[in-house]
Design an enzyme around this catalytic site. Structure first.
Site, PDB file in Angstrom:
ATOM      1  N   HIS A  32     -36.483 -10.865  79.363  1.00 38.26           N
ATOM      2  CA  HIS A  32     -37.549 -10.652  80.370  1.00 38.26           C
ATOM      3  C   HIS A  32     -38.864 -11.306  79.923  1.00 38.26           C
ATOM      4  O   HIS A  32     -39.881 -11.139  80.584  1.00 38.26           O
ATOM      5  CB  HIS A  32     -37.809  -9.158  80.678  1.00 38.26           C
ATOM      6  CG  HIS A  32     -36.685  -8.481  81.388  1.00 38.26           C
ATOM      7  ND1 HIS A  32     -36.859  -7.368  82.183  1.00 38.26           N
ATOM      8  CD2 HIS A  32     -35.365  -8.750  81.430  1.00 38.26           C
ATOM      9  CE1 HIS A  32     -35.690  -6.988  82.674  1.00 38.26           C
ATOM     10  NE2 HIS A  32     -34.757  -7.802  82.216  1.00 38.26           N
ATOM     11  N   ASP A  41     -27.533 -12.057  88.255  1.00 35.11           N
ATOM     12  CA  ASP A  41     -28.942 -12.296  88.596  1.00 35.11           C
ATOM     13  C   ASP A  41     -29.801 -12.223  87.336  1.00 35.11           C
ATOM     14  O   ASP A  41     -29.380 -11.695  86.295  1.00 35.11           O
ATOM     15  CB  ASP A  41     -29.446 -11.303  89.660  1.00 35.11           C
ATOM     16  CG  ASP A  41     -29.449  -9.857  89.194  1.00 35.11           C
ATOM     17  OD1 ASP A  41     -28.517  -9.465  88.439  1.00 35.11           O
ATOM     18  OD2 ASP A  41     -30.382  -9.112  89.540  1.00 35.11           O
ATOM     19  N   HIS A 100     -23.929  -9.100  84.819  1.00 38.67           N
ATOM     20  CA  HIS A 100     -24.607  -9.388  86.089  1.00 38.67           C
ATOM     21  C   HIS A 100     -25.067 -10.841  86.127  1.00 38.67           C
ATOM     22  O   HIS A 100     -25.467 -11.407  85.104  1.00 38.67           O
ATOM     23  CB  HIS A 100     -25.765  -8.417  86.355  1.00 38.67           C
ATOM     24  CG  HIS A 100     -26.885  -8.461  85.364  1.00 38.67           C
ATOM     25  ND1 HIS A 100     -27.960  -9.306  85.504  1.00 38.67           N
ATOM     26  CD2 HIS A 100     -27.111  -7.754  84.227  1.00 38.67           C
ATOM     27  CE1 HIS A 100     -28.806  -9.101  84.497  1.00 38.67           C
ATOM     28  NE2 HIS A 100     -28.305  -8.171  83.700  1.00 38.67           N
ATOM     29  N   GLU A 144     -28.499  -6.552  89.627  1.00 39.35           N
ATOM     30  CA  GLU A 144     -28.754  -5.557  88.577  1.00 39.35           C
ATOM     31  C   GLU A 144     -30.242  -5.424  88.291  1.00 39.35           C
ATOM     32  O   GLU A 144     -30.746  -4.330  88.066  1.00 39.35           O
ATOM     33  CB  GLU A 144     -28.001  -5.934  87.296  1.00 39.35           C
ATOM     34  CG  GLU A 144     -28.014  -4.855  86.201  1.00 39.35           C
ATOM     35  CD  GLU A 144     -29.258  -4.854  85.321  1.00 39.35           C
ATOM     36  OE1 GLU A 144     -29.507  -3.836  84.651  1.00 39.35           O
ATOM     37  OE2 GLU A 144     -30.005  -5.854  85.300  1.00 39.35           O
ATOM     38  N   GLU A 145     -30.957  -6.539  88.312  1.00 39.30           N
ATOM     39  CA  GLU A 145     -32.374  -6.512  87.915  1.00 39.30           C
ATOM     40  C   GLU A 145     -33.254  -5.800  88.940  1.00 39.30           C
ATOM     41  O   GLU A 145     -34.431  -5.566  88.682  1.00 39.30           O
ATOM     42  CB  GLU A 145     -32.890  -7.937  87.666  1.00 39.30           C
ATOM     43  CG  GLU A 145     -32.221  -8.640  86.484  1.00 39.30           C
ATOM     44  CD  GLU A 145     -32.573  -8.034  85.126  1.00 39.30           C
ATOM     45  OE1 GLU A 145     -33.305  -7.037  85.080  1.00 39.30           O
ATOM     46  OE2 GLU A 145     -32.077  -8.565  84.116  1.00 39.30           O
ATOM     47  N   ASP A 173     -20.393  -2.819  79.272  1.00 45.15           N
ATOM     48  CA  ASP A 173     -21.451  -3.545  79.968  1.00 45.15           C
ATOM     49  C   ASP A 173     -22.480  -4.023  78.946  1.00 45.15           C
ATOM     50  O   ASP A 173     -22.371  -3.751  77.748  1.00 45.15           O
ATOM     51  CB  ASP A 173     -22.093  -2.608  81.009  1.00 45.15           C
ATOM     52  CG  ASP A 173     -22.971  -3.339  82.027  1.00 45.15           C
ATOM     53  OD1 ASP A 173     -23.010  -4.586  82.034  1.00 45.15           O
ATOM     54  OD2 ASP A 173     -23.627  -2.641  82.838  1.00 45.15           O
ATOM     55  N   ASP A 200     -29.583 -12.217  78.879  1.00 45.81           N
ATOM     56  CA  ASP A 200     -29.601 -11.170  79.913  1.00 45.81           C
ATOM     57  C   ASP A 200     -29.387 -11.823  81.257  1.00 45.81           C
ATOM     58  O   ASP A 200     -30.340 -12.100  81.944  1.00 45.81           O
ATOM     59  CB  ASP A 200     -30.927 -10.407  79.834  1.00 45.81           C
ATOM     60  CG  ASP A 200     -31.052  -9.299  80.867  1.00 45.81           C
ATOM     61  OD1 ASP A 200     -30.021  -8.887  81.422  1.00 45.81           O
ATOM     62  OD2 ASP A 200     -32.182  -8.851  81.115  1.00 45.81           O
TER      63      ASP A 200
HETATM   64  C1  LIG Z   1     -32.883   3.447  64.995  1.00 44.73           C
HETATM   65  C2  LIG Z   1     -32.271   2.263  65.589  1.00 44.73           C
HETATM   66  C3  LIG Z   1     -33.207   1.272  66.252  1.00 44.73           C
HETATM   67  C4  LIG Z   1     -32.627   0.856  67.546  1.00 44.73           C
HETATM   68  C5  LIG Z   1     -33.360  -0.179  68.250  1.00 44.73           C
HETATM   69  C6  LIG Z   1     -32.882  -0.340  69.635  1.00 44.73           C
HETATM   70  C7  LIG Z   1     -33.091  -1.738  70.053  1.00 44.73           C
HETATM   71  C8  LIG Z   1     -32.769  -2.003  71.456  1.00 44.73           C
HETATM   72  C9  LIG Z   1     -32.295  -3.380  71.554  1.00 44.73           C
HETATM   73  C10 LIG Z   1     -31.839  -3.899  72.626  1.00 44.73           C
HETATM   74  C11 LIG Z   1     -31.782  -3.250  73.932  1.00 44.73           C
HETATM   75  C12 LIG Z   1     -31.741  -4.315  74.948  1.00 44.73           C
HETATM   76  C13 LIG Z   1     -31.403  -3.812  76.261  1.00 44.73           C
HETATM   77  C14 LIG Z   1     -31.212  -4.982  77.182  1.00 44.73           C
HETATM   78  C15 LIG Z   1     -30.650  -4.569  78.488  1.00 44.73           C
HETATM   79  C16 LIG Z   1     -31.474  -5.105  79.588  1.00 44.73           C
HETATM   80  C17 LIG Z   1     -31.070  -4.511  80.890  1.00 44.73           C
HETATM   81  C18 LIG Z   1     -32.151  -4.674  81.909  1.00 44.73           C
HETATM   82  O1  LIG Z   1     -33.024  -5.489  81.832  1.00 44.73           O
HETATM   83  N1  LIG Z   1     -32.116  -3.829  82.956  1.00 44.73           N
HETATM   84  C19 LIG Z   1     -33.150  -3.732  83.929  1.00 44.73           C
HETATM   85  C20 LIG Z   1     -34.122  -2.677  83.595  1.00 44.73           C
HETATM   86  O2  LIG Z   1     -33.855  -1.828  82.743  1.00 44.73           O
HETATM   87  O3  LIG Z   1     -35.194  -2.642  84.206  1.00 44.73           O
HETATM   88 ZN   LIG Z   2     -29.385  -7.276  82.139  1.00 42.41          ZN
HETATM   89 ZN   LIG Z   3     -32.728  -7.558  82.540  1.00 40.87          ZN
END
Ligand SMILES: CCCCCCCC/C=C\CCCCCCCC(=O)NCC(=O)O
Ligand SMILES: [Zn+2]
Ligand SMILES: [Zn+2]
Length: 479
Positions: free
Chosen positions: A441, A103, A101, A167-168, A194, A133
Site C-alpha cells: 500500500h 485487485d 485477490h 478485496e481492497e 489466503d 499484495d
Molecule cells: C511478535 C511478532 C511480530 C509480528 C509482526 C506482524 C507483522 C505483520 C506483517 C505483515 C502483515 C501484512 C498483512 C498484509 C495483508 C494486506 C491485506 C490488505 O491490505 N487488506 C485490506 C485492508 O486491510 O484494508
Molecule cells: Zn491484499
Molecule cells: Zn492490500
C-alpha cells in the site's frame, strides 16, 4: 517415524519441485505481465473494470494448461472474479481452497523508483503495485497448478482456487459472491489459505532468525464517520466554536486515547510461548512467565506501530473534510476513522469507548461499516491446514525453524468464507522485512525474483502434501 510428516506416508507418484531455467524465466515474466495490468480498486463504486477484464484474458493466455485441463472447471463470478474447481480422484477427501485477490490499491507515481505498473526488474527484484499484495499469490497459485498439470499430476484431494476482484474495497462483490455460490452447492472446506502474513524477518527486537507466522485470526473493523453541523455565517464575526474546532478536538481526543491494551487475549499467548524457546536468558524466562511479566511485555509491544497493532484495537484517522470558502463559517465538518478491532473486543465495546472519549453531543457518530474479529482457527496437531503449512514451510524453507500462530492486523477476503470452514489460515510463503512491509500500500512495492520462484515451489509442494496428508493418530494414554 510415523505421523503426518513422515516420508512413508507419501504416494509413490510425488513430483519433485524442480523447475527448468526456461520455466523459471516464464515464472517471473508472467508475474511482470500481471503487474502491468492496473487492476485498481479506487472505492466501493469505482474500479478499473477494463483492467479487470483484461486480467481475465491474461490468465487464460498465461496458463493454457490450467484452462484446458479436464480436471479443472473455471467459472467467472460477478464478471471479474474467478473460481477454479480442481477435481481430485478421491471424493472421500474433504476439499480445501487457495485464495488470492487480483485487485490492487491505487499507486500515485511520486516516490517510486520505477513506474508502479511497469513490472520492471531491477537487481533481482520485480517492482510494482501488487508485487506482494497480491498478484504474487494469484500468479504463483496458477503457475504452480500449470506446472503440476504439465507434469501430468492428477490430485487426489479436490481443491478450489478463488480469486476475488475487490478485496481492497471489502470483497462484497467478489469473494462474497464466490462464497454464496459454494454455499449453494453445499461445499464445506477442510481449510483455506489466503494472504495476510509472511515469513517475518527483523520485526521482533533481538531475534534475528526468520519467523513464519501463520495468522489464525484477523482483526475486526469499524469505519466511523464523525460529523458536526453548525449554522453557517460570516467569518468576520465567528462564534466561539466552529464545526471544525469541535470535530478536531473530538478526533484528537480519540487519537490521544488509545483503545485498551488487550495483550493476553487471543492467540498471542501460544505465539509468545513458542517464541520464548528462541531467546536466551532473560527474555526466554520473561516470555515463558507471562503471568508475572505480562505488564512489561505488553508495554514493550506498544512501542512500535506493528506490535502495537497486535495488542489493541487501533485508531486511524484517515479522512477529514470541512469548509466551503475562506470567509464562510463552515456548516459541516466530517472525519472518518478506521478502527481495526482486536480479537478480544467487540464492535459494540469499541463504539461505547468512542462515545465516552468523544463525550460531546454535538458530534454525531455514523457507522459506515463494521464487522467483528474473525474466530480463532485451530493450530494444534489435528489441524490439517495448519499442519500442512508447517510441513511445507519446513521442506521449502529449511532455514525457517520457527512457525507460530498469529493475528492478521489487516483484513482479507477470508471473512466471507467463515460459514464454510473453521480452518482459515493467512500465510504468504515469502520472507518479509519491515522495509518490504512499507511497500505494501506504499511506494516501491517489490518482490525478490528468487523469493517469488520459491512461492511457486511452495504451492507446488503444498498441493502434493495435501494429497498425502494422513490424519494424525490420536495420542494413546497408558492405562
Ligand atoms: C511478535 C511478532 C511480530 C509480528 C509482526 C506482524 C507483522 C505483520 C506483517 C505483515 C502483515 C501484512 C498483512 C498484509 C495483508 C494486506 C491485506 C490488505 O491490505 N487488506 C485490506 C485492508 O486491510 O484494508
Ligand atoms: Zn491484499
Ligand atoms: Zn492490500
Amino acid at each position: 517415524s510415523t505421523g503426518p510428516r513422515s516420508r512413508e506416508n507419501r504416494g509413490a507418484s510425488r513430483i519433485p519441485s524442480q523447475f527448468s531455467e526456461e520455466e523459471r524465466v516464464a515464472i517471473k515474466e508472467a508475474l511482470k505481465g500481471a503487474i502491468q495490468i492496473p487492476t485498481v480498486s479506487f472505492s466501493h463504486e469505482e474500479s478499473n473494470t477494463t483492467a479487470l477484464a483484461e486480467f481475465g484474458e491474461y490468465i487464460r493466455k498465461a496458463f493454457p494448461t490450467v484452462f484446458h485441463s479436464s480436471l479443472v472447471q473455471h467459472e467467472v463470478v460477478a464478471k471479474y472474479s474467478h473460481l477454479f474447481t480442481v477435481q481430485g480422484s478421491d471424493p472421500s477427501l474433504q476439499p480445501y481452497m487457495l485464495m488470492a485477490h487480483i485487485d490492487v490499491v491505487p499507486a500515485p507515481e511520486e516516490g517510486w523508483e520505477v513506474p508502479p505498473f511497469s513490472g520492471l526488474e531491477r537487481n533481482g527484484f520485480i517492482y510494482g503495485r501488487g508485487a506482494l499484495d497480491n498478484k504474487n499469490s494469484v500468479m504463483a497459485i496458477l503457475h504452480a497448478l500449470e506446472l503440476l498439470l504439465i507434469r501430468n499430476y492428477s490430485p487426489k484431494r479436490s481443491f478450489f482456487i478463488a480469486l476475488g476482484h475487490d478485496e481492497e474495497v471489502s470483497g462484497s462483490k467478489g469473494a462474497q459472491k464466490i462464497s454464496a455460490l459454494l454455499q449453494a452447492r453445499g461445499v464445506q472446506l477442510a481449510f483455506l489459505v489466503d494472504e495476510g502474513s509472511f515469513i517475518l524477518e527483523g520485526f521482533i527486537p533481538n531475534l534475528e532468525k526468520p519467523v513464519a507466522m501463520i495468522s489464525v485470526t484477523e482483526k475486526g473493523a469499524l469505519d466511523l464517520m464523525l460529523q458536526v453541523n453548525m449554522t453557517p455565517g460570516h467569518s468576520s464575526a465567528p462564534p466561539k466554536e466552529t464545526s471544525i474546532g469541535i470535530l478536531s478536538a473530538a478526533v484528537s481526543r480519540l487519537e490521544q486515547t488509545p483503545m485498551p491494551n488487550m495483550f493476553g487475549g487471543g492467540p498471542l499467548k501460544k505465539t509468545m510461548k513458542l517464541l520464548a524457546n528462541e531467546f536466551s536468558f532473560p527474555i526466554n524466562i520473561v516470555l515463558r512467565n507471562l503471568w508475572l511479566f505480562h505488564p512489561i511485555v505488553s508495554r514493550l509491544m506498544e512501542r512500535n506501530p506493528i506490535t502495537n497493532a497486535l495488542v489493541r484495537t487501533t485508531t486511524a484517522l484517515t479522512m477529514f473534510n470541512a469548509g466551503v470558502k475562506v470567509n464562510v463559517i463552515p456548516p459541516l465538518a466530517q472525519a472518518t476513522i478506521n478502527f481495526r478491532i482486536h480479537p478480544s473486543q467487540t464492535v459494540h465495546e469499541v463504539l461505547e469507548l468512542v462515545k465516552n472519549t468523544v463525550a460531546d453531543d454535538r458530534v454525531q457518530l455514523h457507522v459506515l461499516r463494521s464487522f467483528k474479529p474473525l474466530p480463532i482457527s485451530p493450530s494444534d496437531d489435528q489441524a490439517m491446514g495448519y499442519q500442512l503449512l508447517q510441513e511445507t514451510i519446513r521442506s521449502v524453507f529449511p532455514e525457517v525453524n520457527i512457525v507460530v500462530p498469529g493475528i492478521c492486523i489487516a483484513n482479507t477476503d477470508t471473512r466471507h468464507y467463515a460459514n464454510i470452514t473453521n480452518g482459515m489460515y493467512r500465510f504468504n510463503p515469502l520472507p518479509l522485512n519491515p522495509q518490504d512491509f512499507s511497500g505494501i500500500h506504499g511506494i516501491n512495492e517489490k518482490v525478490s525474483i528468487q523469493n517469488y520462484q520459491n512461492q511457486v515451489k511452495f504451492i507446488f509442494e503444498f498441493i502434493q502434501n495435501a494429497d498425502t496428508y494422513k490424519e494424525p493418530v490420536p495420542h494413546l494414554h497408558e492405562l
